[in-house]
Design a protein around this motif. Structure first.
Motif, PDB file in Angstrom:
ATOM      1  N   THR A 377     -13.262  29.894  22.313  1.00 12.44           N
ATOM      2  CA  THR A 377     -12.083  30.193  21.492  1.00 12.44           C
ATOM      3  C   THR A 377     -11.619  28.962  20.721  1.00 12.44           C
ATOM      4  OG1 THR A 377     -11.344  32.013  22.853  1.00 12.44           O
ATOM      5  CG2 THR A 377      -9.655  30.884  21.605  1.00 12.44           C
ATOM      6  N   SER A 380     -13.658  28.776  17.801  1.00 12.71           N
ATOM      7  CA  SER A 380     -13.631  29.933  16.901  1.00 12.71           C
ATOM      8  C   SER A 380     -12.566  29.796  15.815  1.00 12.71           C
ATOM      9  CB  SER A 380     -13.454  31.233  17.681  1.00 12.71           C
ATOM     10  OG  SER A 380     -12.160  31.301  18.193  1.00 12.71           O
ATOM     11  N   TRP A 384     -16.745  27.213  14.526  1.00  9.62           N
ATOM     12  CA  TRP A 384     -17.523  28.450  14.642  1.00  9.62           C
ATOM     13  C   TRP A 384     -16.867  29.633  13.943  1.00  9.62           C
ATOM     14  CZ3 TRP A 384     -19.228  28.672  20.541  1.00  9.62           C
ATOM     15  CH2 TRP A 384     -20.090  27.600  20.790  1.00  9.62           C
ATOM     16  N   PHE A 399     -15.084  34.691  17.411  1.00 16.54           N
ATOM     17  CA  PHE A 399     -15.162  35.021  18.833  1.00 16.54           C
ATOM     18  C   PHE A 399     -13.798  35.261  19.469  1.00 16.54           C
ATOM     19  CE2 PHE A 399     -19.315  32.876  18.336  1.00 16.54           C
ATOM     20  CZ  PHE A 399     -20.098  33.953  18.725  1.00 16.54           C
TER      21      PHE A 399
END
Ligand code: PFF
Length: 470
Positions: A377, A380, A384, A399
Motif C-alpha cells: 500500500t 501504491s 507502483w 493495489f
C-alpha cells in the motif's frame, strides 16, 4: 430409531478473559466500529458516489443487513468463546455441521490482515497530520496549498513507511498486552471527546457559505447525478461494503469481542447502541466535511485524500485552528488505533489457542505479517501507482484500491452472508434463542427473519448483479 440427543451445553469461558461489564464491551466494540471508516472512508466514498443516494442506501444496509448480522456475530462469538476460527469449528461440531465452517474464520483472518495492512498506512497519514496541523502548516492555507501538501506526503514512500511502521508498532503494543487492559479506559474517554470535537467541526461548517449545499448533497438523493452509473454495482455494492466495513462485520472482529461478553448482557441492546454510535459519527463527519469541500471549491470525488485536504483548510481558518486541528487528528488516530486492534485480535487469539504461543509472540508475528503487506500500500500511492475503473469511478491507487475493494465489497459481505446462513438456517432455533437471551419474543423473531431472509437475499442479489448475472 436413534434420535440425536442434543449435547448438554457446557457454559464455556474464554481463556483470553472477559469484559468487566456490558459497558466495557459496548465501548470496545464501538471503538472497533468507529474509526477511519467513518471519518475518512465514508465521506470520500459518498463524494465518489454522488452523495445522498449513496448515504440513503448505506443507512438502509446498516439497519436491515448490518444490525441483524452484528447480533448474529456477537451471538456466535459468545457461544464459542474462542478465536473466530475455533468458534466456528466448535459450533459447527455442536450443531452437527461440517468442520469446513472454520474456513469462515480463516477468511476473516485473511481479510483482517489485508485491511489492517492498508488501514495502518492511512492511520499513518493521521499521525503525520497531527504534527502538520500542530506545527501550524495550514494557517491561512488555500485549497491549492493543502492539496500540494497532501500530494507531497503520499508521494514520499519513506515518510509513509515511517508513519505506517509507527502505527503498526502502537497496535502491536496494545494487542500484546491483552485487548482489555487499557482499551476500556481509553475508549471511555476518547469516544465522547471525538464526538464533541466533531460537533465543533460541524459548528464551523455551519458558519461556511455553502453549509446548506453540503447538507443537501449529503441528505437529498440526487438521482440525476448518478444517472450514468449502474445503480446496483456502482452504488449499492460500495454502500453495502461500507456498512460492513464501518460496523466491523464479516471478519470476526465483532465475533471475538462477543466472545469476551458476559452471559447475561443483552445482545440486541448492545448491538443497537454500537450501530447507532457508529452511524452518528459517520453522518457527523459528512456534515462537517462537505460544506468545507464546497466552500473551498474542492472536488467531492477527490478520493482517499478528501479529509486530509479539506479539513486542514478549515483548521487554517478557524479560531484556535492549530489547536483544534492537532486535537482532531489525535482523536482520529485513537479512533483508528482502537479499530486496528480489533483487526489483529482474531489472528492473535488463534495463534495463542492453536500454537500455544505467548500473546506477545503471537502479536509480534501477526503484526509483522500485516506490516509487510502494508508495504504494498505504501508503494501504491507513488512508485507502483496505476489506475483502473471500478463502479463507474476512476481508482488511481492500484493495489491499495484493489485491497480495499476486495475486502470491503467482497470478503466482508461474504463473511456476513455465511454468518447469517449459519446462524439462521443451520443452527437450531433452540441454540440461537438460548444464546440471544430474549426468549421467543418479537425481537427474536424479527432478528431471525432478518438474518434468515433479508440479509442473505440482499447480499446475494447485489453480488450477482455486480458480476452481471441478475
Ligand atoms: N470499522 C472500522 C472503521 O470503520 O474504521 C474498520 C474495521 C475494523 C473494519 C474492524 C473491519 C473490522 F473487522
Amino acid at each position: 430409531m436413534t434420535q440425536k440427543i442434543p449435547k448438554l451445553l457446557v457454559k464455556r469461558t474464554s481463556i483470553h478473559g472477559q469484559w468487566s461489564s456490558r459497558w466495557a464491551f459496548i465501548l470496545a466494540a464501538t471503538g472497533s466500529a468507529v474509526g477511519l471508516g467513518n471519518i475518512w472512508r465514508f465521506p470520500y466514498l459518498t463524494g465518489e458516489n454522488g452523495g445522498g443516494a449513496f448515504v440513503l442506501i448505506y443507512l438502509f444496509f446498516v439497519l436491515v443487513v448490518g444490525l441483524p448480522i452484528m447480533m448474529a456475530e456477537i451471538m456466535l462469538g459468545r457461544r464459542g468463546r474462542q478465536s473466530p476460527i475455533n468458534t466456528m469449528k466448535t459450533l459447527a461440531e455442536e450443531e452437527g455441521l461440517s468442520h469446513y465452517w472454520q474456513l469462515l474464520g480463516w477468511m476473516g483472518v485473511a481479510a483482517g490482515f489485508i485491511i489492517l495492512s492498508y488501514y495502518s498506512v492511512i492511520a499513518g497519514w493521521t499521525l503525520a497530520y497531527i504534527f502538520r496541523t500542530g506545527l501550524g502548516m495550514f494557517v491561512d492555507a488555500d485549497a491549492e496549498l493543502s492539496t500540494r501538501l497532501f500530494s507531497d506526503l503520499i508521494a514520499d514512500p519513506e515518510k509513509l513507511l515511517a508513519w505506517h511502521t509507527t502505527f503498526m508498532m502502537m497496535t502491536i503494543l496494545v494487542v500484546a498486552r491483552g485487548v482489555k487492559s487499557g482499551l476500556e479506559k481509553a475508549v471511555k474517554f476518547l469516544m465522547p471527546a471525538l464526538f464533541i470535537l466533531l460537533l465543533v467541526m460541524v459548528g464551523y461548517a455551519m458558519s461556511t457559505e455553502k453549509f446548506m449545499q453540503g447538507i443537501e448533497y449529503l441528505f437529498v438523493p440526487d438521482f440525476d447525478a448518478i444517472a450514468e452509473k449502474n445503480f446496483f454495482s456502482d452504488i449499492m455494492l460500495p454502500a453495502m461494503g461500507q456498512a460492513f466495513f464501518s460496523l466491523s462485520l464479516g471478519m470476526g472482529a465483532i465475533m471475538i469481542y462477543g466472545s469476551y461478553l458476559a452471559q447475561r448482557s443483552s445482545i440486541p441492546w448492545t448491538s443497537v447502541s454500537i450501530a447507532l454510535a457508529d452511524t452518528s459519527v459517520a453522518l457527523l463527519a459528512g456534515v462537517a466535511i462537505f460544506p468545507i469541500v464546497f466552500t473551498y471549491g474542492l472536488e467531492p470525488a477527490g478520493g482517499p485524500g478528501l479529509i486530509f485536504v479539506s479539513l486542514p483548510i478549515a483548521f487554517g481558518q478557524m479560531p484556535f485552528g492549530t489547536f483544534f486541528g492537532c486535537l482532531f487528528f489525535i482523536l482520529l488516530m485513537f479512533a483508528g488505533w482502537t479499530s486496528a486492534i480489533s483487526l489483529l485480535e482474531p489472528a492473535v487469539t488463534w495463534l495463542v489457542e492453536n500454537r500455544s504461543m505467548k500473546r506477545i509472540k503471537a502479536t509480534a508475528i501477526a503484526g509483522t505479517i500485516a506490516w509487510s503487506l502494508g508495504l504494498v500500500t505504501v508503494l501504491s500511492f507513488n512508485k507502483w501507482a496505476f489506475s483502473f475503473s471500478f463502479a463507474g469511478q476512476e481508482k488511481e491507487n492500484g493495489f491499495f484500491d484493489i485491497f480495499d475493494i476486495l475486502t470491503a465489497n467482497i470478503m466482508l459481505p461474504l463473511g456476513g452472508l455465511l454468518v447469517a446462513i449459519f446462524a439462521a438456517w443451520l443452527m437450531s432455533t433452540r441454540s440461537t434463542m438460548e444464546e440471544l437471551g430474549v426468549g421467543d419474543t418479537l425481537i427474536y423473531r424479527g432478528w431471525r427473519f432478518a438474518v434468515k431472509y433479508i440479509a442473505p437475499v440482499g447480499v446475494i442479489i447485489i453480488f450477482l448483479n455486480a458480476i452481471g448475472i441478475v
